[in-house]
Design a protein around this motif. Sequence first.
Motif, PDB file in Angstrom:
ATOM      1  N   LEU A  74      -1.432  12.834  -4.684  1.00 33.58           N
ATOM      2  CA  LEU A  74      -1.094  11.549  -4.079  1.00 33.58           C
ATOM      3  C   LEU A  74      -1.681  11.419  -2.676  1.00 33.58           C
ATOM      4  O   LEU A  74      -2.099  10.322  -2.264  1.00 33.58           O
ATOM      5  N   LYS A  75      -1.738  12.511  -1.935  1.00 36.71           N
ATOM      6  CA  LYS A  75      -2.321  12.457  -0.593  1.00 36.71           C
ATOM      7  C   LYS A  75      -3.808  12.120  -0.649  1.00 36.71           C
ATOM      8  O   LYS A  75      -4.314  11.343   0.184  1.00 36.71           O
ATOM      9  N   LEU A  76      -4.505  12.702  -1.617  1.00 34.39           N
ATOM     10  CA  LEU A  76      -5.922  12.369  -1.760  1.00 34.39           C
ATOM     11  C   LEU A  76      -6.093  10.920  -2.201  1.00 34.39           C
ATOM     12  O   LEU A  76      -6.944  10.196  -1.668  1.00 34.39           O
ATOM     13  N   LEU A  77      -5.283  10.473  -3.157  1.00 30.35           N
ATOM     14  CA  LEU A  77      -5.377   9.091  -3.613  1.00 30.35           C
ATOM     15  C   LEU A  77      -5.103   8.120  -2.470  1.00 30.35           C
ATOM     16  O   LEU A  77      -5.767   7.076  -2.351  1.00 30.35           O
ATOM     17  N   TYR A  78      -4.144   8.452  -1.633  1.00 29.51           N
ATOM     18  CA  TYR A  78      -3.839   7.583  -0.492  1.00 29.51           C
ATOM     19  C   TYR A  78      -5.061   7.400   0.401  1.00 29.51           C
ATOM     20  O   TYR A  78      -5.403   6.270   0.799  1.00 29.51           O
ATOM     21  N   LEU A  79      -5.731   8.498   0.714  1.00 25.86           N
ATOM     22  CA  LEU A  79      -6.915   8.396   1.570  1.00 25.86           C
ATOM     23  C   LEU A  79      -8.041   7.638   0.876  1.00 25.86           C
ATOM     24  O   LEU A  79      -8.753   6.845   1.509  1.00 25.86           O
ATOM     25  N   LEU A  80      -8.213   7.855  -0.419  1.00 30.38           N
ATOM     26  CA  LEU A  80      -9.276   7.156  -1.147  1.00 30.38           C
ATOM     27  C   LEU A  80      -9.032   5.656  -1.175  1.00 30.38           C
ATOM     28  O   LEU A  80      -9.972   4.857  -1.056  1.00 30.38           O
ATOM     29  N   PHE A  81      -7.771   5.238  -1.309  1.00 26.79           N
ATOM     30  CA  PHE A  81      -7.464   3.818  -1.408  1.00 26.79           C
ATOM     31  C   PHE A  81      -7.286   3.147  -0.051  1.00 26.79           C
ATOM     32  O   PHE A  81      -7.113   1.933   0.027  1.00 26.79           O
ATOM     33  N   THR A  82      -7.314   3.930   1.018  1.00 28.55           N
ATOM     34  CA  THR A  82      -7.244   3.338   2.361  1.00 28.55           C
ATOM     35  C   THR A  82      -8.542   3.542   3.140  1.00 28.55           C
ATOM     36  O   THR A  82      -8.605   3.215   4.320  1.00 28.55           O
ATOM     37  N   LEU A  95       0.810   3.223  -4.155  1.00 31.62           N
ATOM     38  CA  LEU A  95       0.743   2.034  -5.017  1.00 31.62           C
ATOM     39  C   LEU A  95       0.232   0.813  -4.263  1.00 31.62           C
ATOM     40  O   LEU A  95      -0.557   0.031  -4.822  1.00 31.62           O
ATOM     41  N   TYR A  96       0.659   0.648  -3.023  1.00 33.60           N
ATOM     42  CA  TYR A  96       0.232  -0.551  -2.289  1.00 33.60           C
ATOM     43  C   TYR A  96      -1.292  -0.644  -2.139  1.00 33.60           C
ATOM     44  O   TYR A  96      -1.896  -1.641  -2.560  1.00 33.60           O
ATOM     45  N   PRO A  97      -1.979   0.349  -1.555  1.00 36.67           N
ATOM     46  CA  PRO A  97      -3.435   0.214  -1.432  1.00 36.67           C
ATOM     47  C   PRO A  97      -4.141   0.218  -2.788  1.00 36.67           C
ATOM     48  O   PRO A  97      -5.212  -0.366  -2.928  1.00 36.67           O
ATOM     49  N   THR A 117      -8.301  -1.984  -4.499  1.00 32.32           N
ATOM     50  CA  THR A 117      -9.232  -1.622  -5.572  1.00 32.32           C
ATOM     51  C   THR A 117      -9.535  -2.838  -6.441  1.00 32.32           C
ATOM     52  O   THR A 117      -9.003  -3.938  -6.223  1.00 32.32           O
ATOM     53  N   GLN A 118     -10.342  -2.623  -7.462  1.00 29.54           N
ATOM     54  CA  GLN A 118     -10.695  -3.719  -8.362  1.00 29.54           C
ATOM     55  C   GLN A 118      -9.521  -4.216  -9.185  1.00 29.54           C
ATOM     56  O   GLN A 118      -9.643  -5.221  -9.901  1.00 29.54           O
ATOM     57  N   LEU A 119      -8.342  -3.575  -9.100  1.00 26.16           N
ATOM     58  CA  LEU A 119      -7.153  -4.097  -9.757  1.00 26.16           C
ATOM     59  C   LEU A 119      -6.712  -5.427  -9.174  1.00 26.16           C
ATOM     60  O   LEU A 119      -5.935  -6.161  -9.795  1.00 26.16           O
ATOM     61  N   VAL A 123       4.783  -3.585  -1.233  1.00 24.93           N
ATOM     62  CA  VAL A 123       3.996  -3.708  -2.464  1.00 24.93           C
ATOM     63  C   VAL A 123       4.137  -5.114  -3.041  1.00 24.93           C
ATOM     64  O   VAL A 123       3.159  -5.706  -3.518  1.00 24.93           O
ATOM     65  N   ALA A 124       5.341  -5.653  -2.992  1.00 26.24           N
ATOM     66  CA  ALA A 124       5.581  -6.978  -3.563  1.00 26.24           C
ATOM     67  C   ALA A 124       4.776  -8.071  -2.867  1.00 26.24           C
ATOM     68  O   ALA A 124       4.553  -9.138  -3.435  1.00 26.24           O
ATOM     69  N   LYS A 125       4.339  -7.824  -1.669  1.00 23.68           N
ATOM     70  CA  LYS A 125       3.564  -8.822  -0.929  1.00 23.68           C
ATOM     71  C   LYS A 125       2.074  -8.786  -1.244  1.00 23.68           C
ATOM     72  O   LYS A 125       1.308  -9.563  -0.679  1.00 23.68           O
ATOM     73  N   VAL A 126       1.642  -7.871  -2.129  1.00 21.76           N
ATOM     74  CA  VAL A 126       0.260  -7.915  -2.587  1.00 21.76           C
ATOM     75  C   VAL A 126       0.015  -9.309  -3.166  1.00 21.76           C
ATOM     76  O   VAL A 126       0.761  -9.757  -4.050  1.00 21.76           O
ATOM     77  N   PRO A 127      -0.977 -10.037  -2.690  1.00 22.12           N
ATOM     78  CA  PRO A 127      -1.135 -11.459  -3.054  1.00 22.12           C
ATOM     79  C   PRO A 127      -1.085 -11.747  -4.546  1.00 22.12           C
ATOM     80  O   PRO A 127      -0.442 -12.703  -4.980  1.00 22.12           O
ATOM     81  N   TRP A 128      -1.729 -10.928  -5.376  1.00 19.02           N
ATOM     82  CA  TRP A 128      -1.781 -11.272  -6.792  1.00 19.02           C
ATOM     83  C   TRP A 128      -0.495 -10.994  -7.553  1.00 19.02           C
ATOM     84  O   TRP A 128      -0.355 -11.381  -8.717  1.00 19.02           O
TER      85      TRP A 128
END
Length: 495
Positions: A258-266, A308-310, A315-317, A357-362
């Motif tokens: 999860l720490k690696l994923l966090y850095l990748l998505f930020t 989950l937020y980033p 990402t393309q999601l 997370v709920a404030k993600v626009p989509w």
Amino acid sequence: MMEEFEYTLENEQQFWDELEDIVSANCPSHQLIDNALRNYLHFTTKFKDEYLASEDEFAHCLQKLFQSPVFRENKEYVRTQIVYSLLQEDEPPALNVIASFLLFDGRQNEPTFEMMNHEGCFPRLVELIKKGNRDDDARLHRLLLELLYEMSRVQKISSEDLAVVDDDFCEYLLRIIEELSDDVDDPYHYPVIRVLLVLNEQWMVASTRSPIEAPAVPLTNRVIKLLSLHGSSYMTFGENIIILLNRETETSLQLLILKLLYLLFTTRATYEYFYTNDLHVLLDVIIRNLLDLPNELVSLRHTYLRVLYPLLAHTQLNEPPHYKRDEITKVLSILGGSANTHWEPADETTVRLVERVAKVPWLRDEDVSEGEVARKLLGISLHPVHTASMVSVVDVAAVSEKPGVQTPSRKTEFEEEIHNFDGAAADRKENRELEVHLPVKKKPPPPTRRRHAPPAPPVLQVNGGRIPPKAPPRRRTRLKPMASAGDLESKARET
């Protein structure tokens, strides 16, 4: 000075009898202990290929030393001498015995890994891994990787030692994974991946140190750097950390991923590092694990939400068609404490992260203002001071768990309650019918890279078949046992 002996053996029984004599020697002084250890190393390395070819035999040989008076009566001195041997020895046969001893002993006695760190074994292990040839001695290479991982995940590595890890070393490890891309269960995959994960965590922790502790020249996270510059060349690494998160039940390893994923998505350069299909699988895994975590695992739940937020925002999601939109909002509603009376009220940090997370626009309805998201979607209300984002690399880096601790399952606890209620056959049958059994992903996705979600849910190649990635295998699936040191410990215990 140690006497040099030339051994001539006629059969296996003579080997074990001679080994017993060596480890049973009376050693009232440090010099005699040194002699016994040298004899042990010399004898075992000389006959390793002939009498220690199997893992069972090697484990039994190692256990002979642990059970001997030489070790039991002089543990700290023997450990010190073995550590020094690691620093000085260059011959692969002797290194096999030395690394096996330290790995087994360190897993039972954490101060062994601390001693290794204090004596400078981290840069030595990096050196041995770099110059070793895995084709010539695959077992030794895996042992060194496992030893580097184990000693690095239980303590901080100094900035000076971390500085010896350069681009070439990380690139070498990433290339190993790519070379093995056709076989996800190759015993090399996960030892190499774990080393990259723990190095990432060490750099992450180092970046959060106070100005007094921080090095004069800031350290570069080589894993993130290489994936930022050459991510398309190392896609198998990304695919496999998702597979590993899907299977893993050890909390500390989940946190490393999860720490690696966090850095990748930020990190902007790695927002689209993963295939879209793999992001779908990752989202499925995160949703499942968030719902599966018992209430008391607050820190792990927070970390999943911080990833989950980033994941959803960067990402393309975030492009249509939006994958699992309804499921995500339902999970957020449950975690916020408004959709399920069986869940305990959410803590303040969980509520704040859920609202973030709920404030993600989509995820929001277009006709709902941002200030109404929590009330309409989650049924919760927060003071404005609590809605501001406080997430940072410091929060993620600080989360840790002791190695070996398994993440409990809400589903498992529920199953136990059913079985313990009255043992009724109908209940057991109904519970079995609720389980979902799907094949485990064995191969990475096809080489065609999809950055944007397709019109319909994508399909993944799984054991030669095709299934949608909306229901990942159960988290309780265990990884294939590794062939070397992973088995050494259990086999030694059985001896």
